[in-house]
Design an enzyme around this catalytic site. Structure first.
Site, PDB file in Angstrom:
ATOM      1  CE  LYS A 188      -6.341  -7.446  -2.096  1.00 21.97           C
ATOM      2  NZ  LYS A 188      -6.096  -6.906  -0.765  1.00 21.97           N
ATOM      3  CE  LYS A 247      -4.456  -1.350   1.891  1.00 30.74           C
ATOM      4  NZ  LYS A 247      -5.452  -1.066   2.912  1.00 30.74           N
ATOM      5  CE  LYS A 256     -13.802  -3.009   0.949  1.00 28.43           C
ATOM      6  NZ  LYS A 256     -12.784  -2.834   1.949  1.00 28.43           N
TER       7      LYS A 256
HETATM    8  P1  TYM Z   1     -11.119  -5.260   3.794  1.00 28.52           P
HETATM    9  O1  TYM Z   1     -12.128  -4.205   4.045  1.00 28.52           O
HETATM   10  O2  TYM Z   1     -10.031  -4.954   2.813  1.00 28.52           O
HETATM   11  O3  TYM Z   1     -11.833  -6.577   3.289  1.00 28.52           O
HETATM   12  C1  TYM Z   1     -12.922  -7.183   3.985  1.00 28.52           C
HETATM   13  C2  TYM Z   1     -12.809  -8.690   3.854  1.00 28.52           C
HETATM   14  O4  TYM Z   1     -12.809  -9.084   2.479  1.00 28.52           O
HETATM   15  C3  TYM Z   1     -11.678  -9.932   2.217  1.00 28.52           C
HETATM   16  N1  TYM Z   1     -11.221  -9.679   0.836  1.00 28.52           N
HETATM   17  C4  TYM Z   1     -11.125 -10.613  -0.112  1.00 28.52           C
HETATM   18  N2  TYM Z   1     -11.392 -11.940  -0.111  1.00 28.52           N
HETATM   19  C5  TYM Z   1     -11.211 -12.623  -1.265  1.00 28.52           C
HETATM   20  N3  TYM Z   1     -10.747 -12.050  -2.405  1.00 28.52           N
HETATM   21  C6  TYM Z   1     -10.475 -10.735  -2.464  1.00 28.52           C
HETATM   22  N4  TYM Z   1     -10.047 -10.184  -3.584  1.00 28.52           N
HETATM   23  C7  TYM Z   1     -10.649  -9.953  -1.275  1.00 28.52           C
HETATM   24  N5  TYM Z   1     -10.467  -8.641  -0.975  1.00 28.52           N
HETATM   25  C8  TYM Z   1     -10.817  -8.498   0.316  1.00 28.52           C
HETATM   26  C9  TYM Z   1     -10.634  -9.493   3.237  1.00 28.52           C
HETATM   27  O5  TYM Z   1      -9.662 -10.498   3.441  1.00 28.52           O
HETATM   28  C10 TYM Z   1     -11.486  -9.230   4.454  1.00 28.52           C
HETATM   29  O6  TYM Z   1     -11.729 -10.415   5.163  1.00 28.52           O
HETATM   30  N6  TYM Z   1      -8.026  -5.026   7.688  1.00 28.52           N
HETATM   31  C11 TYM Z   1      -9.295  -5.537   7.253  1.00 28.52           C
HETATM   32  C12 TYM Z   1     -10.449  -5.100   8.122  1.00 28.52           C
HETATM   33  C13 TYM Z   1     -10.271  -5.377   9.593  1.00 28.52           C
HETATM   34  C14 TYM Z   1     -10.400  -6.628  10.224  1.00 28.52           C
HETATM   35  C15 TYM Z   1     -10.193  -6.380  11.610  1.00 28.52           C
HETATM   36  C16 TYM Z   1     -10.640  -7.922   9.752  1.00 28.52           C
HETATM   37  C17 TYM Z   1     -10.024  -4.450  10.564  1.00 28.52           C
HETATM   38  N7  TYM Z   1      -9.975  -5.061  11.798  1.00 28.52           N
HETATM   39  C18 TYM Z   1     -10.229  -7.423  12.530  1.00 28.52           C
HETATM   40  C19 TYM Z   1     -10.685  -8.958  10.696  1.00 28.52           C
HETATM   41  C20 TYM Z   1     -10.473  -8.702  12.062  1.00 28.52           C
HETATM   42  C21 TYM Z   1      -9.567  -5.045   5.844  1.00 28.52           C
HETATM   43  O7  TYM Z   1      -9.060  -4.046   5.418  1.00 28.52           O
HETATM   44  O8  TYM Z   1     -10.485  -5.768   5.168  1.00 28.52           O
END
Ligand code: TYM
Length: 327
Positions: free
Chosen positions: A194, A112, A197
């Site tokens: 990947k 990032k 968003k």
């Molecule tokens: P975030 O918002 O990027 O994504 C939310 C969830 O979606 C999954 N994900 C994917 N799975 C499969 N293929 C993809 N291309 C893909 N893109 C995203 C992510 O793995 C995630 O599960 N840091 C985290 C949010 C967070 C969190 C936490 C998660 C903050 N605190 C505590 C678990 C526990 C994040 O940015 O997810």
């Protein structure tokens, strides 16, 4: 006693089928057998610049989508991270126990921050500490996430272990739960990257609120290869990714799918894929429309979620403060 589940999602950009297939779909299913807490992580969102009005709107949109996908506020706690200030307080305390070396190994920060290492915020670097706080503050045992978050959950576990070894049993050790299929959905425009968003390409992702016409057009343009056979072959990332999406939405096995498209062309397959995704998203989109017809409803659910989360978080924070000798 049911096991405690915690997971979170950032209210940035548009929620796409990667988020759905890698995480949200499993959160919904886990409500049966686990004790669940799901969080819209707005404090994580501000680690990179955000327009305040858009952020505020996106928080409601993501919440609406989670509810429309089947998160049931009677069975699960759903809330906004910044509504429970104990997360930030615990993040600070964890900061004082996480070695710099552990943080410097986080691959997502490296990706990032790119070539802008001097310009990005300290918050972006520290992001995994806040995520560890989110998880540890609820005595979480299971963290269902896509593959890209595995390293962060492992850091939370290592942090808990380190703290416990200094102060004695304080934190529960969490484990990541990564789906067998769908844990890493790739971009339609570039299947070596990947689905994300933060990618802005119009043909990169299928978003959960995309109309049928948009879904058809995006799949029609999706990158494949110059071969013909429709097979689950990891060496052909474009078609492999599309087949994985088909597999998760249709619920069919790899063998059934390969047999179904034997002798057919990519064009036919892409059309069938678009239809299965459109049908798969239809109920979610309809529920989303109903839910958002009354804008106060989502806010009321989120307020109630925070009410329920606060005492749980406060209890852990107090335990940690006592161990450290604060106050
Ligand atoms: P975030 O918002 O990027 O994504 C939310 C969830 O979606 C999954 N994900 C994917 N799975 C499969 N293929 C993809 N291309 C893909 N893109 C995203 C992510 O793995 C995630 O599960 N840091 C985290 C949010 C967070 C969190 C936490 C998660 C903050 N605190 C505590 C678990 C526990 C994040 O940015 O997810």
């Amino acid at each position: 006693m049911k096991k405690r589940v915690f997971s979170g999602i950032q209210p940035t950009g548009d929620i796409h089928i990667g988020n759905y297939l890698g995480a949200i779909k499993y959160w919904v299913a886990m409500q049966e057998n686990y004790d669940n807490i799901f969080c819209i992580v707005d404090l994580h969102a501000v680690t990179v610049p955000q327009d305040p009005k858009i952020l505020h709107r996106k928080i409601r949109e993501v919440s609406g989508l989670l509810l429309a996908a089947g998160i049931d506020p009677k069975r699960s706690i759903l809330f906004i991270q910044s509504h429970v200030c104990a997360h930030s307080e615990l993040a600070w305390l964890l900061n004082c126990f996480i070695p710099m070396g552990w943080m410097q190994r986080m691959t997502q920060f490296k990706e990032k921050s790119g070539t802008q290492k001097e310009q990005v915020s300290v918050g972006l670097f520290d992001y995994p500490a806040l995520m560890a706080a989110d998880i540890l503050i609820y005595d979480t045992q299971v963290v269902p996430v896509g593959e890209d978050q595995k390293q962060h959950v492992e850091l939370a576990r290592d942090t808990a272990q380190r703290f416990n070894s200094i102060y004695g049993e304080t934190f529960t050790l969490p484990e990541p739960l990564i789906p067998n299929v769908g844990a890493r959905i790739m971009g339609l425009d570039d299947p070596t990257k990947k689905m994300s968003k933060s990618e802005t390409g119009t043909n990169h992702a299928i978003n959960l609120l995309d109309t049928p016409e948009i879904i058809r057009a995006k799949f029609a343009r999706a990158t494949t290869d110059s071969l013909r056979e429709i097979r689950f072959d990891e060496k052909r990332p474009g078609i492999y990714n599309l087949l994985t999406i088909y597999q998760t939405f249709s619920g069919r096995s790899k063998e059934e799918i390969e047999a179904q498209f034997e002798g057919k062309g990519y064009g036919d397959f892409k059309k069938a894929l678009a239809e299965v995704v459109i049908e798969g998203l239809r109920p979610l989109q309809e529920r989303y429309k109903e839910l958002t017809a009354d804008p106060t409803r989502i806010d009321a659910i989120l307020a109630e979620g925070a009410e329920r989360a606060r005492p749980l978080a406060a209890k852990t924070l107090e335990r940690v403060q006592k161990k450290i000798g604060l106050g």
